[in-house]
Design an enzyme around this catalytic site. Structure first.
Site, mmCIF file in Angstrom:
data_model
loop_
_atom_site.group_PDB
_atom_site.id
_atom_site.type_symbol
_atom_site.label_atom_id
_atom_site.label_comp_id
_atom_site.label_asym_id
_atom_site.label_seq_id
_atom_site.Cartn_x
_atom_site.Cartn_y
_atom_site.Cartn_z
ATOM 1 N N GLU A 21 0.849 -1.197 0.000
ATOM 2 C CA GLU A 21 0.000 0.000 0.000
ATOM 3 C C GLU A 21 0.877 1.236 0.000
ATOM 4 O OE1 GLU A 21 -2.867 0.473 3.127
ATOM 5 O OE2 GLU A 21 -3.388 -1.665 3.155
ATOM 6 N N GLU A 81 -13.713 5.748 -0.487
ATOM 7 C CA GLU A 81 -14.633 4.831 0.200
ATOM 8 C C GLU A 81 -15.352 5.589 1.319
ATOM 9 O OE1 GLU A 81 -12.774 0.790 0.847
ATOM 10 O OE2 GLU A 81 -11.039 1.861 0.050
ATOM 11 N N LYS A 96 -15.535 4.407 5.339
ATOM 12 C CA LYS A 96 -14.367 4.103 6.161
ATOM 13 C C LYS A 96 -14.369 4.981 7.402
ATOM 14 C CE LYS A 96 -10.512 2.674 4.854
ATOM 15 N NZ LYS A 96 -9.111 2.533 4.388
ATOM 16 N N GLU A 122 -9.094 9.200 5.476
ATOM 17 C CA GLU A 122 -9.326 7.767 5.256
ATOM 18 C C GLU A 122 -10.335 7.512 4.141
ATOM 19 O OE1 GLU A 122 -7.997 4.919 6.577
ATOM 20 O OE2 GLU A 122 -6.474 6.277 7.376
#
Length: 392
Positions: A278, A332, A335, A341
């Protein structure tokens, strides 16, 4: 109509048939192969309630020529949507399931349910991550279960005839490091060493990679007065010289990766490859999240893509192109945590790029109520066969 002998002797007709058949096979299989796939991977997270269907995402990634995808689970809808595309998958076993995987029977049952059917159908699953960032928290039961669970999964793969075809590893947070500067002094945190030492032995014996999640953004956010933004974004800067090796680092990501290599070597291993599972940069954050802007995110990812396409290695291993999975494919919206985030995506859920780094993909519109794809394929088959006979 020509006789069978005449048709067999005709190079023109034979050439036409040979040309038509591969096209027919590709149409029926629904395969669209890209000429040159990008060597970068992408994390496909799904903690959101507004994401496009896996089938539409499959088309998006094929249009982007991205051929490596990392999942945090083994979503069957995703794996089925990518059948026949040639995309290579990393699938995951969640932290909550790791202790159960210590049982060889449970590990084999998980593989039978989540991996074997997709491999038989033609999916390319090359790696299984057992847990994620296990040593970042304080769950000692989870941490003690990690290596036994990995061994069980590996043994179960062997029992199923898949050993050597699918790697088993886990992804670590950079928090596992006790020392990361200078890179040559890299060392794991003392509390992690008893776990990491046998873990490295397992990776060495099974030829599996060491996965690390690296985010230069965190270093900049935590100390923007001392951490140079250009150094974290791959922009021109004076660089940092490692006083031990005299190697020059012009970006933080490469320094972080080489620190991990040094830590691994300090524990006696030189045969374990490091891959970045990541890395990314948020395009938006809370007021106290310095540097989380679309401009910085675009600069980081754009410059990283250029380095990867150059097949560049780190200063410590210049001949080994760095292997990276960008986080993440989409923003997203569910999250938890700070705003950053929910804003690491390359794309919004509607397929619009969050920033411009030259990735121009196509997200198909939502499926209409037209004829099923299989019906269309059969009509194409009938039409092509008719053409072949007409030409003969």
């Amino acid at each position: 109509m020509a006789t069978a002998a005449a048709r067999a002797a005709s190079p023109t007709v034979a050439a036409r048939v040979v040309t038509v058949v591969p096209i027919l096979v590709l149409i029926i299989a629904g395969q669209v192969r890209v000429a040159e796939a990008l060597s970068i991977g992408v994390n496909y997270g799904q903690i959101a309630n507004n994401l496009p269907s896996p089938a539409r995402v499959s088309s998006l990634l094929r249009s982007l020529k991205i051929s490596k995808v990392k999942l945090f689970d083994a979503d069957p809808h995703v794996l089925r949507a990518f059948l026949g595309t040639g995309v290579e998958f990393v699938v995951g076993i969640g932290n909550e399931a790791v202790p159960a995987m210590v049982s060889p029977a449970a590990a084999e049952a998980w593989l039978q349910l989540h991996v074997v059917p997709h491999l038989r159908a033609g999916a390319r699953i090359t790696c299984i991550t057992v847990g994620n960032e296990v040593f970042k928290g304080n769950d000692t039961v989870l941490q003690a279960s990690l290596l036994p669970a990995m061994r069980s999964v590996h043994q179960a793969l062997g029992a199923l005839g898949l050993q050597g075809r699918v790697n088993v590893t886990t992804a670590h947070s950079l928090d596992i490091m006790g020392v990361s500067y200078p890179p040559s002094a890299g060392a794991f945190h003392p509390s992690a060493v008893p776990h990491v030492q046998p873990f490295l032995g397992f990776l060495s014996a099974t030829r599996a990679p060491f996965l690390i999640n690296c985010y230069p953004y965190f270093a900049y956010k935590d100390d923007p007065a001392r951490v140079q933004l250009e150094y974290t974004l791959f922009q021109p800067n004076a660089g940092v010289v490692d006083p031990r090796t005299r190697l020059v680092y012009d970006n933080m990501l490469y320094a972080q990766v080489d620190a991990v290599y040094a830590a691994i070597q300090a524990l006696g291993h030189t045969d374990v490859d490091v891959k970045v599972s990541e890395t990314g940069w948020p395009s938006r954050g809370d007021p106290d999240e310095v540097g989380a802007t679309p401009e910085n995110a675009g600069t980081y990812i754009g410059n990283l893509l250029r380095r990867i396409e150059m097949k560049q290695g780190t200063p410590l291993r210049p001949q080994v192109p760095i292997d990276v999975y960008v986080f993440a494919l989409f923003n997203e919206n569910l999250k938890p945590g700070p705003a950053s985030e929910r804003n690491y995506g390359l794309f919004y859920p509607d397929g619009t790029p969050v920033y411009n780094v030259g990735l121009r993909g196509y997200l198909p519109p939502m499926a209409s109520h037209g004829p099923p794809t299989q019906v269309i394929h059969w009509f194409l088959l009938i039409a092509i066969v008719s053409v072949v006979f007409a030409l003969s």
